[in-house]
Design a protein around this motif. Structure first.
Motif, PDB file in Angstrom:
ATOM      1  N   GLU A 127       0.836  -1.202   0.000  1.00  9.69           N
ATOM      2  CA  GLU A 127       0.000   0.000   0.000  1.00  9.69           C
ATOM      3  C   GLU A 127       0.872   1.254   0.000  1.00  9.69           C
ATOM      4  OE1 GLU A 127      -3.626   2.018   2.657  1.00  9.69           O
ATOM      5  OE2 GLU A 127      -2.776   0.060   3.196  1.00  9.69           O
ATOM      6  N   GLY A 128       1.996   1.200   0.732  1.00  9.24           N
ATOM      7  CA  GLY A 128       2.916   2.325   0.715  1.00  9.24           C
ATOM      8  C   GLY A 128       3.527   2.536  -0.659  1.00  9.24           C
ATOM      9  N   CYS A 129       3.798   1.433  -1.400  1.00  7.03           N
ATOM     10  CA  CYS A 129       4.328   1.572  -2.754  1.00  7.03           C
ATOM     11  C   CYS A 129       3.315   2.244  -3.675  1.00  7.03           C
ATOM     12  CB  CYS A 129       4.711   0.198  -3.309  1.00  7.03           C
ATOM     13  SG  CYS A 129       6.121  -0.563  -2.468  1.00  7.03           S
ATOM     14  N   ASP A 130       2.050   1.943  -3.483  1.00  8.82           N
ATOM     15  CA  ASP A 130       1.024   2.586  -4.295  1.00  8.82           C
ATOM     16  C   ASP A 130       0.931   4.078  -4.026  1.00  8.82           C
ATOM     17  OD1 ASP A 130       0.478   0.125  -5.366  1.00  8.82           O
ATOM     18  OD2 ASP A 130      -1.164  -0.314  -3.969  1.00  8.82           O
ATOM     19  N   ASN A 131       1.184   4.460  -2.766  1.00 15.75           N
ATOM     20  CA  ASN A 131       1.080   5.876  -2.416  1.00 15.75           C
ATOM     21  C   ASN A 131       2.378   6.642  -2.645  1.00 15.75           C
ATOM     22  OD1 ASN A 131      -1.709   6.360  -1.022  1.00 15.75           O
ATOM     23  ND2 ASN A 131      -0.962   4.437  -0.149  1.00 15.75           N
ATOM     24  N   ASN A 132       3.517   5.930  -2.728  1.00 16.98           N
ATOM     25  CA  ASN A 132       4.819   6.587  -2.902  1.00 16.98           C
ATOM     26  C   ASN A 132       5.580   5.867  -4.008  1.00 16.98           C
ATOM     27  OD1 ASN A 132       5.040   8.421  -0.238  1.00 16.98           O
ATOM     28  ND2 ASN A 132       4.147   6.448   0.303  1.00 16.98           N
ATOM     29  N   LYS A 133       5.172   6.075  -5.232  1.00 18.08           N
ATOM     30  CA  LYS A 133       5.754   5.353  -6.359  1.00 18.08           C
ATOM     31  C   LYS A 133       7.146   5.856  -6.715  1.00 18.08           C
ATOM     32  CE  LYS A 133       1.263   4.171  -8.322  1.00 18.08           C
ATOM     33  NZ  LYS A 133       0.374   4.225  -9.510  1.00 18.08           N
ATOM     34  N   LYS A 134       7.534   7.010  -6.211  1.00 15.60           N
ATOM     35  CA  LYS A 134       8.849   7.568  -6.529  1.00 15.60           C
ATOM     36  C   LYS A 134       9.857   7.395  -5.391  1.00 15.60           C
ATOM     37  CE  LYS A 134       7.621   9.134 -10.546  1.00 15.60           C
ATOM     38  NZ  LYS A 134       8.200   8.574 -11.800  1.00 15.60           N
ATOM     39  N   SER A 135       9.490   6.636  -4.368  1.00 17.49           N
ATOM     40  CA  SER A 135      10.377   6.435  -3.223  1.00 17.49           C
ATOM     41  C   SER A 135      11.087   5.090  -3.365  1.00 17.49           C
ATOM     42  CB  SER A 135       9.579   6.493  -1.911  1.00 17.49           C
ATOM     43  OG  SER A 135      10.412   6.190  -0.828  1.00 17.49           O
ATOM     44  N   GLU A 136      12.394   5.115  -3.564  1.00 17.76           N
ATOM     45  CA  GLU A 136      13.130   3.868  -3.722  1.00 17.76           C
ATOM     46  C   GLU A 136      13.242   3.108  -2.406  1.00 17.76           C
ATOM     47  OE1 GLU A 136      17.623   5.803  -3.335  1.00 17.76           O
ATOM     48  OE2 GLU A 136      16.990   4.878  -5.215  1.00 17.76           O
ATOM     49  N   ASP A 137      13.222   3.809  -1.257  1.00 15.28           N
ATOM     50  CA  ASP A 137      13.294   3.111   0.029  1.00 15.28           C
ATOM     51  C   ASP A 137      12.093   2.207   0.242  1.00 15.28           C
ATOM     52  OD1 ASP A 137      15.694   4.334   0.670  1.00 15.28           O
ATOM     53  OD2 ASP A 137      14.715   6.064   1.589  1.00 15.28           O
ATOM     54  N   VAL A 138      10.904   2.682  -0.108  1.00 17.23           N
ATOM     55  CA  VAL A 138       9.695   1.869   0.057  1.00 17.23           C
ATOM     56  C   VAL A 138       9.742   0.656  -0.866  1.00 17.23           C
ATOM     57  CG1 VAL A 138       7.181   1.889  -0.086  1.00 17.23           C
ATOM     58  CG2 VAL A 138       8.382   3.885   0.767  1.00 17.23           C
ATOM     59  N   TRP A 139      10.172   0.847  -2.122  1.00 21.97           N
ATOM     60  CA  TRP A 139      10.266  -0.286  -3.044  1.00 21.97           C
ATOM     61  C   TRP A 139      11.294  -1.311  -2.560  1.00 21.97           C
ATOM     62  CZ3 TRP A 139       6.633  -1.149  -6.426  1.00 21.97           C
ATOM     63  CH2 TRP A 139       5.908  -0.093  -6.992  1.00 21.97           C
ATOM     64  N   LEU A 140      12.412  -0.851  -2.071  1.00 19.74           N
ATOM     65  CA  LEU A 140      13.434  -1.785  -1.570  1.00 19.74           C
ATOM     66  C   LEU A 140      12.943  -2.544  -0.346  1.00 19.74           C
ATOM     67  CD1 LEU A 140      16.649   0.410  -1.980  1.00 19.74           C
ATOM     68  CD2 LEU A 140      15.961  -1.553  -3.367  1.00 19.74           C
ATOM     69  N   GLU A 141      12.185  -1.893   0.516  1.00 23.46           N
ATOM     70  CA  GLU A 141      11.619  -2.583   1.678  1.00 23.46           C
ATOM     71  C   GLU A 141      10.614  -3.639   1.245  1.00 23.46           C
ATOM     72  OE1 GLU A 141      11.314  -3.313   5.805  1.00 23.46           O
ATOM     73  OE2 GLU A 141      12.749  -2.170   4.591  1.00 23.46           O
ATOM     74  N   ALA A 142       9.822  -3.323   0.206  1.00 28.42           N
ATOM     75  CA  ALA A 142       8.868  -4.303  -0.309  1.00 28.42           C
ATOM     76  C   ALA A 142       9.588  -5.501  -0.909  1.00 28.42           C
ATOM     77  CB  ALA A 142       7.962  -3.639  -1.346  1.00 28.42           C
ATOM     78  N   VAL A 143      10.672  -5.257  -1.618  1.00 26.45           N
ATOM     79  CA  VAL A 143      11.452  -6.358  -2.186  1.00 26.45           C
ATOM     80  C   VAL A 143      12.024  -7.231  -1.075  1.00 26.45           C
ATOM     81  CG1 VAL A 143      13.523  -6.894  -3.513  1.00 26.45           C
ATOM     82  CG2 VAL A 143      11.965  -5.121  -4.304  1.00 26.45           C
ATOM     83  N   ARG A 144      12.454  -6.617   0.000  1.00 20.31           N
ATOM     84  CA  ARG A 144      13.032  -7.395   1.111  1.00 20.31           C
ATOM     85  C   ARG A 144      12.010  -8.278   1.789  1.00 20.31           C
ATOM     86  NH1 ARG A 144      13.677  -7.264   6.520  1.00 20.31           N
ATOM     87  NH2 ARG A 144      12.265  -5.492   6.715  1.00 20.31           N
ATOM     88  N   LEU A 145      10.781  -7.818   1.890  1.00 19.44           N
ATOM     89  CA  LEU A 145       9.770  -8.565   2.637  1.00 19.44           C
ATOM     90  C   LEU A 145       9.144  -9.698   1.827  1.00 19.44           C
ATOM     91  CD1 LEU A 145       7.937  -5.661   4.497  1.00 19.44           C
ATOM     92  CD2 LEU A 145       9.452  -7.354   5.486  1.00 19.44           C
ATOM     93  N   HIS A 146       9.293  -9.706   0.513  1.00 18.77           N
ATOM     94  CA  HIS A 146       8.621 -10.708  -0.309  1.00 18.77           C
ATOM     95  C   HIS A 146       9.593 -11.787  -0.758  1.00 18.77           C
ATOM     96  CE1 HIS A 146       5.520  -7.562  -0.476  1.00 18.77           C
ATOM     97  NE2 HIS A 146       4.691  -8.520  -0.864  1.00 18.77           N
ATOM     98  N   PRO A 147       9.069 -12.953  -1.135  1.00 15.99           N
ATOM     99  CA  PRO A 147       9.919 -14.019  -1.673  1.00 15.99           C
ATOM    100  C   PRO A 147      10.545 -13.586  -3.003  1.00 15.99           C
ATOM    101  CG  PRO A 147       7.753 -14.859  -1.067  1.00 15.99           C
ATOM    102  CD  PRO A 147       7.667 -13.377  -0.981  1.00 15.99           C
ATOM    103  N   PRO A 148      11.610 -14.297  -3.438  1.00 17.19           N
ATOM    104  CA  PRO A 148      12.314 -13.850  -4.653  1.00 17.19           C
ATOM    105  C   PRO A 148      11.438 -13.768  -5.894  1.00 17.19           C
ATOM    106  CG  PRO A 148      13.646 -15.417  -3.441  1.00 17.19           C
ATOM    107  CD  PRO A 148      12.312 -15.400  -2.767  1.00 17.19           C
TER     108      PRO A 148
END
Length: 864
Positions: free
Chosen positions: A357-378
């Motif tokens: 949900e944070g990625c949807d609201n902050n599409k230009k934030s690389e920190d949020v995308w990297l956190e999402a990548v860390r929390l999900h399976p490969p």
């Protein structure tokens, strides 16, 4: 004095006696026949007041006084109450007033008692010490009883130590073998009861349908007929546990129905719970999809939340973060913090939902995308990072994360090439891409990289390392054109020339580097250049390191600080194992200051410790050429050649030293020692004879006599000593040697006369006094020896050697008490002498040495 105005004069309506104190002897109601009285609670039973009773203030009668006869009869004068010093019941005058005269008398008597006690103190303490000594002899301490056995432990071998049996376990069998805890399975009834807590049902009991039981709004349960409680509580008033058994209400725990357990449903519920947990295990961040049948319980244990804090703190954190997200949904740290909170509490799926949900609201934030990548399976992370690249195509971190998710090397290279198409100026991406290629492809990539990132020194140097010598020179020249302010390019060019055999170019390149950097207004940091010199030496380029030191060592140093700074630099290089750099520092310093003796000595010491013997002798040769008047360089050079087995070379070196220093006593002594050590005694005699003529000194005469004495020529030795005494009458070693020679040939009177002359001519020479005392002691003249030592101490007060000799003299004579007395006086006069304290410790008995050692340590400044 202030005057009190009666209240009646101010206010006529107020009585004049109100507020005033009662007169003496006034008793309220005495005019009506009342009398004062006391109660049993005050002083006991009340008394009847007669007409003769006196009236006192407050109505209490005055205390009666006893006569002297009655007071004497009341006193206890029995033998049991009589004290030898105090009499009957204490002091006879205890009832009299205690004035200043009594105090003065008591003080005088006290002083007299103290004085009497001091007279008996020594006797009492001596008697007490004797009693203690006697008691210790009769009943010694356990430590003293086993002291001899402890001393024998020093002779125990390792095999005997190993053979000592271990101490057994003295506990009883029950304590040695404790019983394990017995665990029993929980019955199904408890599980069923726990499952029904908080549950509700709409089924009515059969008794309720038949009218036998009536539910009420108050939650009470009553019976119509046959109930024993209805006759007591009345109809409809039977209640159990405050409505906890009321049928039909959600608040009750037992709402009717059958009391039998359905074991099939319990088994189905267990299987369902196990299925859910196994699904949680298979759905992990790492992508684990296979469950180990032997270790699945361990996997379940790993899914337990590791958060050990208060649950209320988690709830508060959720509320606060939710408020932040609702207030500002475009704030990336709020979404990241919320996801990590849920992850820490074990709610992984909730954390994933929040971060997406944070990625949807902050599409230009690389920190949020990297956190999402860390929390999900490969597999899911790849799709997420692909979406992130679409939204932020110029994020280096996201491209690198995308490459890390790829397991195939080709896929990684493909990701990096796509990234470089989007961000061709990223040095980090170029370095990561080059690290995956082989040398040839890496060279091609670096050629393109230096075009896109011409300001990156690392890329230029990496390309130069992969090129040939000629191409590397061209690459470094282009790098200097693009980056004229970086010293590493110049130093790399110097290393390149050294490794290619162009050694003459190294100094020129380093010198041109300093000129170019100064022209481009670059600050020259001396410490950085010295660090580069160390790196060059460790990298196998000693010429480059020497060139750097030669060019930078004197930069930015004042003339008065040069010597100390250069010596410190050399020591720092030695600590860093940079021997070549340290040798270069000494070479530069000696070239700048060739007349500094300390620099030559430091360089020679460095070569002796870290260089070869040839290098050590080479620096000594230079020192002798630059400073020929310095004797120590000639002596060090001659000794080095002698130790290497070349006696003839050592003689030649000393001969050259004689030419530059003809009257040097040290050089003469070195030459004599060289001949003596090689058994060339005739040559040594000739050298000493020449020395006595050309460079006469007391030491020369002493060495000449010493040589004759060692060779057995006592007459010649005495003759030389007499000649030396005539020339140098205050040289004490002449008297010591002559006295010892006389003692050796049994001429005691001549020896005594010689020592006596010695103490007269040299009264402050301690060894002469000690030799005189020992001579008298050897002739059984202990009194004369003691007298000589007393004279010596008078002439030389506070001398520990004289006191030590005095103590040992008494010890050798068997007078231990006198030796202890001498030691006590010695420690009073020389309380900081470690030698005296050590001797005092060994003079004590074994059990008293520890205390004596502690006393020595208490003396500040004692060197033991």
């Amino acid at each position: 004095m202030a005057t009190t105005i009666p209240g009646s004069l101010v206010n006529k309506a107020k009585k004049h006696f109100l507020g005033m104190p009662a007169p003496s002897g006034y008793v309220p109601g005495v005019g009506r026949g009342a009398t004062g009285f006391t109660t049993r609670s005050d002083i006991g039973p009340a008394r009847e007041a007669g007409p003769e009773a006196e009236i006192t203030v407050g109505g209490a009668p005055p205390p009666t006084k006893r006569s002297n006869d009655e007071r004497d009869e009341a006193e206890d004068l029995s033998e049991a109450n009589f004290d030898e010093f105090e009499g009957y019941s204490g002091s006879l005058f205890s009832k009299d007033p205690y004035d200043k005269d009594d105090e003065e008398a008591d003080e005088i008597y006290h002083q007299v008692e103290v004085r009497q006690d001091e007279k008996r103190k020594d006797y009492r303490e001596k008697k007490y010490a004797e009693m203690i000594a006697k008691y210790r002899m009769e009943r010694p301490k356990i430590q003293q009883e086993f002291s001899d056995l402890k001393r024998q432990l020093a002779d125990v071998s390792e095999e005997e130590w190993a053979a000592i049996p271990e101490v057994g376990d003295a506990r009883n069998k029950a304590k040695r073998n404790p019983r394990a805890d017995r665990l029993s399975a929980v019955p199904d009834s408890i599980l069923h009861q726990a499952m029904n807590i908080g549950a509700s049902t709409n089924m009515l009991d059969d008794r309720v349908q038949s009218g036998m039981m009536t539910p009420m709004n108050t939650g009470l349960m009553s019976t119509i007929g046959g109930g024993t409680a209805s006759s007591i509580l009345g109809p409809g008033m039977m209640s159990t546990l405050g409505g906890m058994l009321t049928p039909g209400w959600k608040s009750g725990t037992k709402t009717g129905g059958s009391s039998d357990l359905d074991l099939n449903k319990i088994g189905q519920a267990r299987n369902k719970i196990m299925d859910i947990k196994l699904n949680q295990v298979s759905d992990s961040v790492t992508g684990q999809t296979v469950v180990d049948p032997k270790g699945y319980l361990t996997d379940l244990q790993s899914m337990i939340p590791q958060y050990g804090g208060n649950i209320n703190d988690v709830k508060k954190g959720r509320m606060l973060l939710k408020s932040v997200r609702d207030t500002n949904p475009k704030h990336p740290p709020a979404w990241i913090a919320s996801a990590r909170l849920e992850e820490a509490f074990g709610k992984l799926q909730m954390a994933r939902n929040l971060i997406m949900e944070g990625c949807d609201n902050n599409k230009k934030s690389e920190d949020v995308w990297l956190e999402a990548v860390r929390l999900h399976p490969p597999d899911v992370a790849k799709s997420i990072v692909a979406t992130a690249v679409g939204h932020i195509p110029h994020s280096v971190r996201i491209w690198i994360k995308a490459a890390d998710l790829e397991m195939d090397l080709k896929a990684k290279k493909k990701v990096f090439r796509k990234a470089l198409e989007q961000i061709p100026t990223s040095v980090k991406l170029w370095k990561a891409a080059v690290s995956l290629e082989d040398p040839e492809d890496a060279r091609i990539l670096l050629t393109r990289a230096v075009e896109c990132c011409s300001a990156s020194t690392e890329l230029w140097l990496a390309l130069a390392r992969l090129e040939t010598y000629e191409n590397a020179r061209r690459v470094l020249n282009k790098a200097r054109e693009h980056i004229p302010t970086d010293r590493q390019i110049w130093l790399s060019a110097a290393r390149l020339e050294e490794t290619s055999g162009q050694k003459e170019m190294v100094d020129r390149i380093v010198s041109k580097a300093l000129v170019s950097l100064r022209a481009n207004h670059v600050e020259i940091n001396r410490d950085h250049w010295l660090k580069d010199a160390t790196d060059a030496e460790h990298g196998g380029c000693p010429l480059t390191s020497q060139a750097i030191i030669k060019s930078i060592l004197g930069f930015g140093i004042e003339d008065e600080d040069k010597k100390a700074t250069w010596i410190e630099d050399a020591e720092n290089f030695v600590r860093q194992s940079a021997v070549v750099c340290a040798r270069a520092v000494y070479a530069y310093a000696l070239n700048e200051m060739p007349n500094r003796k300390s620099l030559w000595l430091s360089a020679a010491s460095f070569e002796r410790m870290h260089g070869s013997p040839d290098e050590y002798e080479a620096i000594l040769v230079q020192a002798c050429e630059k400073a020929p008047k310095t004797e120590v360089f000639w002596l060090m050079h001659a000794k080095s050649r002698w130790l290497r087995g070349s006696v003839e070379d050592a003689r030649q070196i000393l001969a050259k030293a004689f030419e530059h220093n003809p009257n040097s006593e040290e050089i003469w002594m070195a030459a004599v020692k060289l001949e003596s050590e090689n058994n060339q005694f005739e040559r040594a005699r000739r050298l000493l004879e020449r020395a006595r003529k050309s460079a006469p000194s007391a030491r020369i005469w002493m060495k000449s006599a010493r040589l004759e004495w060692c060779l057995g020529e006592t007459d010649k030795a005495l003759e030389l000593l007499k000649e030396g005494m005539e020339k140098y009458p205050e040289f004490s070693k002449f008297y010591m040697m002559m006295g010892q020679i006389y003692q050796q040939i049994n001429k005691i009177e001549e020896a005594r006369r010689t020592y006596t002359d010695g103490v007269k001519r040299c009264p402050h020479s301690i060894p002469v006094w000690i030799l005189l005392s020992r001579l008298e002691e050897s002739q059984k003249n202990v009194v004369k020896a003691r007298s000589d030592l007393d004279k010596a101490r008078n002439r030389n007060p506070k001398n520990e050697d004289l006191w030590m000799e005095a103590v040992r003299l008494e010890t050798r004579a068997g007078l231990k008490e006198l030796a202890r007395e001498r030691m006590a006086r010695a420690l009073q006069e020389c309380d900081q002498s470690g030698r005296l304290w050590a001797e005092a410790v060994w003079m004590e008995e074994r059990h008293g040495r520890k205390q004596k050692s502690l006393d020595a340590q208490d003396q500040e400044g004692t060197q033991i």
